[in-house]
Design a protein around this motif. Sequence first.
Motif, PDB file in Angstrom:
ATOM      1  N   TYR A  97       0.841  -1.190   0.000  1.00 34.46           N
ATOM      2  CA  TYR A  97       0.000   0.000   0.000  1.00 34.46           C
ATOM      3  C   TYR A  97       0.881   1.248   0.000  1.00 34.46           C
ATOM      4  O   TYR A  97       1.800   1.373   0.809  1.00 34.46           O
ATOM      5  CB  TYR A  97      -0.926   0.041   1.220  1.00 34.46           C
ATOM      6  N   GLN A 119      -3.970  10.128  -3.633  1.00 30.77           N
ATOM      7  CA  GLN A 119      -3.950   8.872  -4.387  1.00 30.77           C
ATOM      8  C   GLN A 119      -3.431   7.755  -3.506  1.00 30.77           C
ATOM      9  O   GLN A 119      -2.378   7.877  -2.881  1.00 30.77           O
ATOM     10  CB  GLN A 119      -3.087   8.977  -5.639  1.00 30.77           C
ATOM     11  N   ILE A 121      -2.817   3.416  -3.640  1.00 31.73           N
ATOM     12  CA  ILE A 121      -2.779   2.218  -4.481  1.00 31.73           C
ATOM     13  C   ILE A 121      -2.488   1.021  -3.586  1.00 31.73           C
ATOM     14  O   ILE A 121      -1.457   0.973  -2.907  1.00 31.73           O
ATOM     15  CB  ILE A 121      -1.709   2.331  -5.580  1.00 31.73           C
ATOM     16  N   GLU A 123      -2.100  -3.170  -3.511  1.00 32.87           N
ATOM     17  CA  GLU A 123      -1.956  -4.430  -4.238  1.00 32.87           C
ATOM     18  C   GLU A 123      -2.169  -5.572  -3.261  1.00 32.87           C
ATOM     19  O   GLU A 123      -1.519  -5.628  -2.214  1.00 32.87           O
ATOM     20  CB  GLU A 123      -0.564  -4.531  -4.869  1.00 32.87           C
ATOM     21  N   ARG A 144      -5.406  -4.892  -7.961  1.00 32.45           N
ATOM     22  CA  ARG A 144      -4.758  -3.621  -7.672  1.00 32.45           C
ATOM     23  C   ARG A 144      -5.875  -2.576  -7.545  1.00 32.45           C
ATOM     24  O   ARG A 144      -6.613  -2.332  -8.492  1.00 32.45           O
ATOM     25  CB  ARG A 144      -3.775  -3.254  -8.782  1.00 32.45           C
ATOM     26  N   TRP A 145      -6.004  -1.988  -6.351  1.00 33.72           N
ATOM     27  CA  TRP A 145      -7.068  -1.022  -6.065  1.00 33.72           C
ATOM     28  C   TRP A 145      -6.513   0.389  -6.149  1.00 33.72           C
ATOM     29  O   TRP A 145      -5.517   0.722  -5.514  1.00 33.72           O
ATOM     30  CB  TRP A 145      -7.650  -1.287  -4.677  1.00 33.72           C
ATOM     31  N   TRP A 146      -7.177   1.204  -6.950  1.00 28.95           N
ATOM     32  CA  TRP A 146      -6.811   2.607  -7.112  1.00 28.95           C
ATOM     33  C   TRP A 146      -7.857   3.465  -6.423  1.00 28.95           C
ATOM     34  O   TRP A 146      -9.061   3.267  -6.608  1.00 28.95           O
ATOM     35  CB  TRP A 146      -6.755   2.992  -8.584  1.00 28.95           C
ATOM     36  N   ASN A 148      -8.609   7.638  -5.787  1.00 25.86           N
ATOM     37  CA  ASN A 148      -8.244   9.022  -6.068  1.00 25.86           C
ATOM     38  C   ASN A 148      -9.300   9.977  -5.522  1.00 25.86           C
ATOM     39  O   ASN A 148     -10.493   9.812  -5.815  1.00 25.86           O
ATOM     40  CB  ASN A 148      -8.112   9.258  -7.581  1.00 25.86           C
ATOM     41  N   THR A 209      -3.623  -1.982 -17.427  1.00 28.10           N
ATOM     42  CA  THR A 209      -2.685  -1.562 -16.388  1.00 28.10           C
ATOM     43  C   THR A 209      -1.484  -2.491 -16.432  1.00 28.10           C
ATOM     44  O   THR A 209      -1.604  -3.665 -16.829  1.00 28.10           O
ATOM     45  CB  THR A 209      -3.326  -1.572 -14.990  1.00 28.10           C
TER      46      THR A 209
END
Length: 265
Positions: A97, A119, A121, A123, A144-146, A148, A209
């Motif tokens: 993270y 932001q 991110i 994983e 993978r979590w984004w 924003n 991605t």
Amino acid sequence: MKKRYMAGIFLLASWLHASDAVASDMKAETVQESGWQNEFQMYALVVWMKGDMQISKMPNAASIYMTPSDIYGNLKLGAMLHYEGLSSNGWGIWLDYAFMNLGFKKDGVLIDGSTGFYQGILEAFVKYREPLEVGYIDYYGGVRWWHNDIDMDYNVDLGLPRTGSIQWSGTYDWYDPVLGARWTYPINEKWRFRLRGDVGGFGIASDFTAAVEMVTLYDIDEKWQLKMSFKSLWADYEEGTKGTTDYFAYDVVDYGPIIGITYRF
């Protein structure tokens, strides 16, 4: 470009798999006894961001190019943490993270205000380690979590009657499925070379991605390890309908060197 990038990652994974045969005589770190081997790492990324982003308030996509001085000069808070666990049966988990909270200010005669950008991110992968004659390969897959958050608050003074303010905020989250491989090769008793590549999205969330990382590892002792690498992470994501209030597009690559310290237990 995307097709060439994808093909390169898969060819790399295939080459790594074929480069060595599975053997019982390993010359790399693996779990030999029952139980788990754990690694906890803190790291810092000197990051560049380059690409395009568009939100509902923008008539056209805005080009993004931020250098490390832009990012760290406006950084309010940030952290980068990594954990891996490996069982004696070869299966393990991988959690990473990283987040940054940026605040940009503009003071001008005609317009002044601020933009906030957060932001994060995450994983979350499952991995399987396959020992080779020299070294090993970790195959991994997961999400993978984004996340924003964007906030804008500006005052505009262009002369009466065109005086007012712009206030807007939006939150954008998505989860990308990811598949990848990571090859680790021991150079000698202290040094290791590592190469990682993955692809994901597949149109389920992001159109595409990918992550690529070249790593050098140095064993300080049995417990502590130093990591030095160069990583590139790319996402091409779009949601909503262009021209409407729910539209968001993000096509950005983050890249730069990383230095980290790992504790193994």
